[in-house]
Design a protein around this motif. Structure first.
Motif, PDB file in Angstrom:
ATOM      1  N   TYR A 120      -1.010   2.547   3.192  1.00  0.00           N
ATOM      2  CA  TYR A 120      -1.097   3.806   2.443  1.00  0.00           C
ATOM      3  C   TYR A 120      -0.904   4.968   3.418  1.00  0.00           C
ATOM      4  O   TYR A 120      -1.846   5.643   3.827  1.00  0.00           O
ATOM      5  CB  TYR A 120      -2.444   3.901   1.720  1.00  0.00           C
ATOM      6  N   LEU A 121       0.350   5.208   3.768  1.00  0.00           N
ATOM      7  CA  LEU A 121       0.674   6.167   4.830  1.00  0.00           C
ATOM      8  C   LEU A 121       1.536   7.334   4.334  1.00  0.00           C
ATOM      9  O   LEU A 121       1.904   8.201   5.115  1.00  0.00           O
ATOM     10  CB  LEU A 121       1.416   5.442   5.967  1.00  0.00           C
ATOM     11  N   LYS A 160     -12.609  -1.275   0.994  1.00  0.00           N
ATOM     12  CA  LYS A 160     -12.507  -0.280   2.060  1.00  0.00           C
ATOM     13  C   LYS A 160     -11.116   0.335   2.123  1.00  0.00           C
ATOM     14  O   LYS A 160     -10.959   1.535   2.330  1.00  0.00           O
ATOM     15  CB  LYS A 160     -12.851  -0.923   3.410  1.00  0.00           C
ATOM     16  N   THR A 161     -10.093  -0.498   1.944  1.00  0.00           N
ATOM     17  CA  THR A 161      -8.719  -0.029   2.085  1.00  0.00           C
ATOM     18  C   THR A 161      -8.259   0.774   0.875  1.00  0.00           C
ATOM     19  O   THR A 161      -7.580   1.781   1.015  1.00  0.00           O
ATOM     20  CB  THR A 161      -7.770  -1.226   2.286  1.00  0.00           C
ATOM     21  N   ASN A 162      -8.615   0.308  -0.330  1.00  0.00           N
ATOM     22  CA  ASN A 162      -8.211   1.001  -1.549  1.00  0.00           C
ATOM     23  C   ASN A 162      -9.365   1.014  -2.546  1.00  0.00           C
ATOM     24  O   ASN A 162      -9.410   0.222  -3.489  1.00  0.00           O
ATOM     25  CB  ASN A 162      -6.975   0.345  -2.175  1.00  0.00           C
ATOM     26  N   ASN A 217      -9.795  -4.309  11.155  1.00  0.00           N
ATOM     27  CA  ASN A 217      -9.208  -3.028  11.540  1.00  0.00           C
ATOM     28  C   ASN A 217      -7.684  -3.126  11.480  1.00  0.00           C
ATOM     29  O   ASN A 217      -7.016  -3.382  12.464  1.00  0.00           O
ATOM     30  CB  ASN A 217      -9.670  -2.640  12.950  1.00  0.00           C
ATOM     31  N   ASP A 218      -7.142  -2.944  10.272  1.00  0.00           N
ATOM     32  CA  ASP A 218      -5.705  -3.016  10.073  1.00  0.00           C
ATOM     33  C   ASP A 218      -5.101  -1.664  10.442  1.00  0.00           C
ATOM     34  O   ASP A 218      -5.319  -0.663   9.765  1.00  0.00           O
ATOM     35  CB  ASP A 218      -5.415  -3.345   8.600  1.00  0.00           C
ATOM     36  N   SER A 253      -3.467   0.689   7.936  1.00  0.00           N
ATOM     37  CA  SER A 253      -4.292   1.374   6.924  1.00  0.00           C
ATOM     38  C   SER A 253      -3.933   0.940   5.509  1.00  0.00           C
ATOM     39  O   SER A 253      -3.885   1.759   4.584  1.00  0.00           O
ATOM     40  CB  SER A 253      -4.157   2.897   7.068  1.00  0.00           C
TER      41      SER A 253
END
Length: 378
Positions: A152-153, A314-316, A145-146, A149
């Motif tokens: 990418y904000l 999941k992240t990208n 759980n970074d 995110s």
């Protein structure tokens, strides 16, 4: 010379700079004439070719920096007893030093703020105020759980807005389905095309992490110089980073942890290195860049290392799908990833920024969302 004249470093990493050689507190330059005299010449200008003195000075400053950082972290571990280390500040962007902290330091885990520096410090201030005033509860650490995110904000553009912008610029484009996009672009990459890749939210911080990126084939022996000279318009020696599938990182590099923000340097696996000829071993200075060091020559530095970005599904998901498609086509789960800009320009933010950068360079293909543009059709 540095240790004897410029800095006094203690065993705990604390240090004292001799300000007689520096000008940044009261002037408009970092160093002064006394510094120039100590090292025998004034600073080189951007247009001056690099010489051995420049390389020696840069390397020496790097060695001293690593020495200080390692001493600081060792002392911090001794005093705190903690197993996790969080880094921020401009020096935390020194990914070579970070790699040494990971490999040689006493901490089990390290995490580096992706916008390390003044911009990222603002986040720290906001978090500190939130936690100390009691309005926001601190969440327990979780590797899955970074809170950043993936960094990418930034701004996001809907497909309708992208296509409207391209039409207003009289751009010729094709809209691909998701099923076709990744397969087709991976084909072009495998044929050494250079691709501008614009997806989702813009990255926060100095690194392009797969949403505002220029990408290429790391197996190409000419990709590094092509990107530097034809796209980025900067010195040909500048190295590029590999974006590798998170699950495959240990197949290419001597590292087994995530590096989502391109802030860790690690050696390329020995099994991937090429045997150097006697002629290659005798090369000096910038001539060493001509050596093909591994089966991923575009991302292998002169010391056989690489600045790694691990890409998580999941992240990208977009970038992960593209690298996966490239792997399916070529057997290689790695792409060259550099920021979508030219020298002295910021990373592109909007579709219009991306199009103008695409047209101003020798990039072959531009992908914005599902819209694909070919240079020869513009």
């Amino acid at each position: 010379i540095i240790y004897e004249n410029l800095i006094n470093v203690k065993t705990d990493g604390s240090y004292h700079l001799n300000m007689d050689y520096f000008n940044y507190c009261t002037g408009l330059t970092m160093t002064n004439n006394k510094f120039n005299n100590l090292f025998g010449a004034p600073p080189r200008t951007a247009s001056t070719p690099l010489n051995q003195r420049d390389m020696d000075l840069a390397r020496s400053i790097q060695v001293v920096t690593e020495d200080i950082v390692l001493k600081l972290t060792q002392d911090l571990h001794k005093k705190s007893g903690q197993k996790n280390l969080c880094l921020a500040g401009g020096v935390a962007l020194n990914c070579v030093a970070n790699g040494r902290i990971l490999r040689e330091g006493p901490f089990e885990n390290i995490w580096i703020q992706p916008a390390a520096g003044d911009a990222g410090a603002a986040i720290g201030v906001a978090l500190a105020i939130s936690h100390t005033t009691g309005r926001v509860e601190r969440k327990p650490h979780s590797k899955s759980n970074d809170g950043m995110s993936g960094s990418y904000l930034g701004p996001y553009f809907e497909e309708k807005e992208i296509l409207s912008t391209l039409s207003s610029l009289n751009a010729t484009y094709h809209v691909y389905s998701n099923e076709t996009l990744y397969s087709k672009i991976s084909e072009f990459l495998a044929s050494e095309s250079i691709v501008g890749w614009f997806q989702g939210r813009m990255e926060f911080g100095p690194r392009a992490l797969g949403n505002r990126s220029i990408i290429g084939d790391p197996r190409s022996i000419k990709m590094q110089s092509m990107l530097n000279l034809k796209i980025k318009y900067r010195e040909g020696f500048r190295p590029f980073a590999p974006a590798v599938l998170c699950e495959d990182v240990s197949n290419y590099f001597e590292i087994d942890v995530e590096s989502p923000y391109m802030l860790l340097v690690a050696p390329v696996l020995r099994s991937r290195l090429k045997h150097l000829t006697k002629k290659d071993s005798e090369r000096k200075g910038l001539d060493r860049l001509k050596i093909i060091r591994s089966d991923l020559p575009a991302i292998t530095h002169v010391d056989n290392s690489a600045r790694i970005q691990t890409v998580d599904a999941k992240t990208n998901p977009h970038f992960h799908k593209l690298i996966s498609a490239f792997k399916e086509k070529t057997g290689c789960g790695v792409l060259v990833n550099t920021s979508f800009n030219v020298r002295d320009e910021p990373i592109v933010c909007t579709p219009e920024d991306a199009y103008r950068c695409f047209m101003a360079t020798e990039m072959d293909i531009l992908v914005i969302g599902n819209a694909v543009l070919f240079k020869e059709e513009q």
